[in-house]
Design a protein around this motif. Sequence first.
Motif, PDB file in Angstrom:
ATOM      1  N   ALA A  78      28.858  54.816  71.579  1.00 48.25           N
ATOM      2  CA  ALA A  78      29.632  55.743  70.742  1.00 48.25           C
ATOM      3  C   ALA A  78      29.440  55.415  69.262  1.00 48.25           C
ATOM      4  O   ALA A  78      29.299  56.322  68.430  1.00 48.25           O
ATOM      5  CB  ALA A  78      31.108  55.691  71.119  1.00 48.25           C
ATOM      6  N   ARG A  79      29.426  54.139  68.921  1.00 46.56           N
ATOM      7  CA  ARG A  79      29.190  53.742  67.528  1.00 46.56           C
ATOM      8  C   ARG A  79      27.775  54.133  67.093  1.00 46.56           C
ATOM      9  O   ARG A  79      27.551  54.558  65.963  1.00 46.56           O
ATOM     10  CB  ARG A  79      29.403  52.242  67.338  1.00 46.56           C
ATOM     11  CG  ARG A  79      30.809  51.784  67.540  1.00 46.56           C
ATOM     12  CD  ARG A  79      31.784  52.360  66.514  1.00 46.56           C
ATOM     13  NE  ARG A  79      33.127  51.947  66.843  1.00 46.56           N
ATOM     14  CZ  ARG A  79      33.982  52.682  67.552  1.00 46.56           C
ATOM     15  NH1 ARG A  79      33.650  53.887  67.956  1.00 46.56           N
ATOM     16  NH2 ARG A  79      35.180  52.225  67.821  1.00 46.56           N
ATOM     17  N   GLY A 119      25.938  60.299  61.245  1.00 41.31           N
ATOM     18  CA  GLY A 119      26.221  60.067  59.833  1.00 41.31           C
ATOM     19  C   GLY A 119      24.959  59.942  58.999  1.00 41.31           C
ATOM     20  O   GLY A 119      24.862  60.514  57.906  1.00 41.31           O
ATOM     21  N   LEU A 120      23.988  59.196  59.498  1.00 41.08           N
ATOM     22  CA  LEU A 120      22.745  59.029  58.752  1.00 41.08           C
ATOM     23  C   LEU A 120      21.916  60.305  58.727  1.00 41.08           C
ATOM     24  O   LEU A 120      21.318  60.640  57.690  1.00 41.08           O
ATOM     25  CB  LEU A 120      21.929  57.871  59.329  1.00 41.08           C
ATOM     26  CG  LEU A 120      22.513  56.471  59.113  1.00 41.08           C
ATOM     27  CD1 LEU A 120      21.685  55.432  59.857  1.00 41.08           C
ATOM     28  CD2 LEU A 120      22.617  56.134  57.634  1.00 41.08           C
ATOM     29  N   ASP A 151      33.095  50.198  60.010  1.00 41.39           N
ATOM     30  CA  ASP A 151      31.782  49.563  59.813  1.00 41.39           C
ATOM     31  C   ASP A 151      30.697  50.630  59.717  1.00 41.39           C
ATOM     32  O   ASP A 151      29.786  50.525  58.875  1.00 41.39           O
ATOM     33  CB  ASP A 151      31.447  48.620  60.967  1.00 41.39           C
ATOM     34  CG  ASP A 151      32.333  47.388  61.023  1.00 41.39           C
ATOM     35  OD1 ASP A 151      32.814  46.934  59.965  1.00 41.39           O
ATOM     36  OD2 ASP A 151      32.531  46.875  62.139  1.00 41.39           O
ATOM     37  N   ILE A 152      30.781  51.625  60.572  1.00 42.64           N
ATOM     38  CA  ILE A 152      29.773  52.697  60.577  1.00 42.64           C
ATOM     39  C   ILE A 152      29.858  53.497  59.285  1.00 42.64           C
ATOM     40  O   ILE A 152      28.836  53.786  58.646  1.00 42.64           O
ATOM     41  CB  ILE A 152      29.931  53.596  61.816  1.00 42.64           C
ATOM     42  CG1 ILE A 152      29.857  52.782  63.104  1.00 42.64           C
ATOM     43  CG2 ILE A 152      28.902  54.724  61.791  1.00 42.64           C
ATOM     44  CD1 ILE A 152      28.654  51.901  63.256  1.00 42.64           C
ATOM     45  N   ASN A 153      31.082  53.854  58.878  1.00 45.45           N
ATOM     46  CA  ASN A 153      31.249  54.595  57.622  1.00 45.45           C
ATOM     47  C   ASN A 153      30.710  53.795  56.440  1.00 45.45           C
ATOM     48  O   ASN A 153      30.052  54.356  55.552  1.00 45.45           O
ATOM     49  CB  ASN A 153      32.721  54.947  57.403  1.00 45.45           C
ATOM     50  CG  ASN A 153      33.241  55.936  58.417  1.00 45.45           C
ATOM     51  OD1 ASN A 153      32.482  56.711  58.998  1.00 45.45           O
ATOM     52  ND2 ASN A 153      34.531  55.911  58.656  1.00 45.45           N
ATOM     53  N   ASP A 169      27.617  54.800  53.882  1.00 46.47           N
ATOM     54  CA  ASP A 169      27.777  54.749  52.423  1.00 46.47           C
ATOM     55  C   ASP A 169      26.698  53.860  51.790  1.00 46.47           C
ATOM     56  O   ASP A 169      26.106  54.223  50.770  1.00 46.47           O
ATOM     57  CB  ASP A 169      29.157  54.216  52.044  1.00 46.47           C
ATOM     58  CG  ASP A 169      30.274  55.204  52.352  1.00 46.47           C
ATOM     59  OD1 ASP A 169      29.989  56.408  52.536  1.00 46.47           O
ATOM     60  OD2 ASP A 169      31.437  54.756  52.404  1.00 46.47           O
ATOM     61  N   ALA A 170      26.452  52.706  52.400  1.00 45.45           N
ATOM     62  CA  ALA A 170      25.419  51.799  51.885  1.00 45.45           C
ATOM     63  C   ALA A 170      24.045  52.465  51.938  1.00 45.45           C
ATOM     64  O   ALA A 170      23.238  52.314  51.017  1.00 45.45           O
ATOM     65  CB  ALA A 170      25.413  50.500  52.688  1.00 45.45           C
TER      66      ALA A 170
END
Length: 143
Positions: free
Chosen positions: A33-34, A41-42, A122-124, A128-129
């Motif tokens: 899921a992560r 997101g990416l 962590d994923i968010n 962002d990074a």
Amino acid sequence: HNGTFNANPLSAAAGVQALELVAHTPVNDTANARADQLKAGLNDLLTRMEVQGCVTGVASLIFLRLGLDPEKADPETNPNILQDLREAANPARDQQMSLALMNHGVDSGNRFILMSAHSEQDINDTVDAAGKALTEVREQGLI
């Protein structure tokens, strides 16, 4: 016979415990899921920043494929995927992306291995990074 972990009860106990976790808790489902969250997101980030590339992978192992047309990223529909991956390769770009990610707290290069310990935050933070890293790599003229 020879073996690094032969007669090592600590390794055996850790292996048994790991198998118990896999059998009786949703660690794999959580990790997957992560990974799905990070992939989405990416991929959204690449689209918003108008950067050619995509994020691919299986289960909790995913890859950032800069320069690869998303339409060519599925090995089941693209018999020439290895050639397309070679053509999309840019070692200088990928090295700078890896360094920029590290500068923003993500040590992964173009490969991400997710686990159940990763949180949604962590994923968010990783997305962002990656946005900051892509901006820097773009400023260097590599994308």
